[in-house]
Design a protein around this motif. Sequence first.
Motif, PDB file in Angstrom:
ATOM      1  N   CYS A 106     -48.126  26.750  90.371  1.00  0.00           N
ATOM      2  CA  CYS A 106     -46.755  26.268  90.453  1.00  0.00           C
ATOM      3  C   CYS A 106     -46.052  26.395  89.094  1.00  0.00           C
ATOM      4  O   CYS A 106     -46.571  25.904  88.072  1.00  0.00           O
ATOM      5  CB  CYS A 106     -46.754  24.812  90.910  1.00  0.00           C
ATOM      6  N   PRO A 107     -44.888  27.040  89.074  1.00  0.00           N
ATOM      7  CA  PRO A 107     -44.161  27.206  87.808  1.00  0.00           C
ATOM      8  C   PRO A 107     -43.515  25.907  87.312  1.00  0.00           C
ATOM      9  O   PRO A 107     -43.096  25.819  86.161  1.00  0.00           O
ATOM     10  CB  PRO A 107     -43.087  28.248  88.157  1.00  0.00           C
ATOM     11  N   LYS A 108     -43.474  24.885  88.188  1.00  0.00           N
ATOM     12  CA  LYS A 108     -42.839  23.623  87.827  1.00  0.00           C
ATOM     13  C   LYS A 108     -43.840  22.642  87.225  1.00  0.00           C
ATOM     14  O   LYS A 108     -43.697  22.215  86.070  1.00  0.00           O
ATOM     15  CB  LYS A 108     -42.168  23.008  89.059  1.00  0.00           C
ATOM     16  N   CYS A 109     -44.913  22.316  87.996  1.00  0.00           N
ATOM     17  CA  CYS A 109     -45.899  21.347  87.488  1.00  0.00           C
ATOM     18  C   CYS A 109     -47.030  22.005  86.716  1.00  0.00           C
ATOM     19  O   CYS A 109     -47.814  21.321  86.051  1.00  0.00           O
ATOM     20  CB  CYS A 109     -46.458  20.495  88.629  1.00  0.00           C
ATOM     21  N   LYS A 110     -47.171  23.328  86.848  1.00  0.00           N
ATOM     22  CA  LYS A 110     -48.103  24.146  86.054  1.00  0.00           C
ATOM     23  C   LYS A 110     -49.590  23.987  86.399  1.00  0.00           C
ATOM     24  O   LYS A 110     -50.417  24.758  85.928  1.00  0.00           O
ATOM     25  CB  LYS A 110     -47.945  23.864  84.542  1.00  0.00           C
ATOM     26  N   ASN A 111     -49.983  23.005  87.195  1.00  0.00           N
ATOM     27  CA  ASN A 111     -51.416  22.784  87.423  1.00  0.00           C
ATOM     28  C   ASN A 111     -51.862  22.887  88.871  1.00  0.00           C
ATOM     29  O   ASN A 111     -53.041  22.879  89.173  1.00  0.00           O
ATOM     30  CB  ASN A 111     -51.853  21.419  86.861  1.00  0.00           C
ATOM     31  N   GLN A 112     -50.908  22.958  89.810  1.00  0.00           N
ATOM     32  CA  GLN A 112     -51.275  23.053  91.224  1.00  0.00           C
ATOM     33  C   GLN A 112     -51.222  24.509  91.706  1.00  0.00           C
ATOM     34  O   GLN A 112     -50.303  25.263  91.353  1.00  0.00           O
ATOM     35  CB  GLN A 112     -50.330  22.204  92.082  1.00  0.00           C
ATOM     36  N   GLN A 113     -52.231  24.884  92.526  1.00  0.00           N
ATOM     37  CA  GLN A 113     -52.228  26.235  93.093  1.00  0.00           C
ATOM     38  C   GLN A 113     -51.296  26.272  94.298  1.00  0.00           C
ATOM     39  O   GLN A 113     -51.345  25.410  95.171  1.00  0.00           O
ATOM     40  CB  GLN A 113     -53.636  26.625  93.516  1.00  0.00           C
ATOM     41  N   LEU A 114     -50.425  27.276  94.323  1.00  0.00           N
ATOM     42  CA  LEU A 114     -49.421  27.380  95.384  1.00  0.00           C
ATOM     43  C   LEU A 114     -50.039  27.761  96.726  1.00  0.00           C
ATOM     44  O   LEU A 114     -51.029  28.495  96.786  1.00  0.00           O
ATOM     45  CB  LEU A 114     -48.362  28.414  95.008  1.00  0.00           C
TER      46      LEU A 114
END
Length: 337
Positions: A281-289
Motif C-alpha cells: 500500500c502506497p499510503k500505509c506502506k506496510n500492508q500488502q494490497l
Amino acid sequence: NMIDLQIEANTKFNFTSQETLEIAQSLFEKQFITNPLTESKYIHDEMWNKIPILTRVLQEREEYKKVTNGLKWGTFNKKIVNNQKALNQHGILITDKIPSALTVKEKVIYDMVVFRFLESISQACIKEISTIELEVSHYKFSTQYCGIKDSGWCSIKGNFDSNIEIIQDFPVLKNGDEVKVKQVFILEKKTKPQKLYTEASLLAAIEKIRNEAVLFNASLIEKLIVKNCIIRGNNSFILTEKGLRIIELINQKSLKNTNIIALIDQDNYQEISSLSTKLYCPKCKNQQLIVTEINVECPEKTCNWKHFRTICGVQLSISEIENLIYKGKTSLIKGFQ
C-alpha cells in the motif's frame, strides 16, 4: 494410451476428453478392453503370446474378418513389445470377450482400440518417395511424389495420410530429360495466425510438457471450464477474462504447477496474487494490497486505500498497477473509451 485415444476421438468424432475417458472406463468395467488409465503404448514380452489369441477372437466377427484375413500370420510386428516401457502398465488392448451390444459411442471407442491394435501388429508401410527437380529458364523448381510399395499397417483402415501426393503410376524420368511446360500460374498465399486450441491439440500440448500424470488431463480441462477459466465452443477453447487474470498473476513469478491447480480449485485468487507479486500500500506502506477484478485495495480498515482497476473501459494489468504504485505512472495505455 489414453491420451492418444482422447486425441483421436476428438479429432475424428468431436468427443471431449472427459467423454472418451468415461466411455473407455465403461468398456473396461464390462471387460471388453484392458485398463485405459495408462500412459504406456507398449506391452510386456510375457503378453506377446496372447496377441494371436486376441486376433483370432476378432476373426470370429464378420465386421473384423476382412481386416484380420489380410494380416500376415506368423510375422506379426513386435515393435509394441518393450519391457522397460511396460513395467507398471501397458497400452490399451482388447480382451477375449467380444461385445455384442454397445451404444453408438461405445462402439466408436471400441473400434478405435480394435483397429489401433491391428495396426500395431501389422508390418511397416513401405513408401518410395521421389524428388524431381526441374529447370525452367535457369529457375529451379522441385516437387515430390510418393509410391506405395507395401501398404502394411496403412491397409487396415486405408489410411495413407501423407504430406506428399501419392501417385502410383508416375512416368519414368531420368536425369537430362526434357519435358513440356503445360501451364504456368502464380500462387499467392497469406500467413495465418495460430489456431485456437481444440481438445485434441490441447491434449497433445499437455502430453509434451506435462508434469502431472496423464490421467488428470481430462479432469483438469473440465475443471477449468467449470471454474470459468476457459470456454469450450465449436470444439475450440477460448480464454475468459478470469483465465487471463490468472495467467497475468502467475507470470509475475513462477509457481509450481500443483500450487496453481490447488489455488484455482479453491478460487483463491488472493493467494495466487500474493504468491505471484507483492504490491504494498502506497499510503500505509506496510500492508500488502489485495488485487481483485474490480479494484486494488488495502486490507487495513484504518488505511482504507483503494484504486479502481477499470478506467474508461480499460482494465489495468498487474504490471501497470505495479508501475503506477512504485513509479507513479504506467506505460502508454490504448483503448480508453
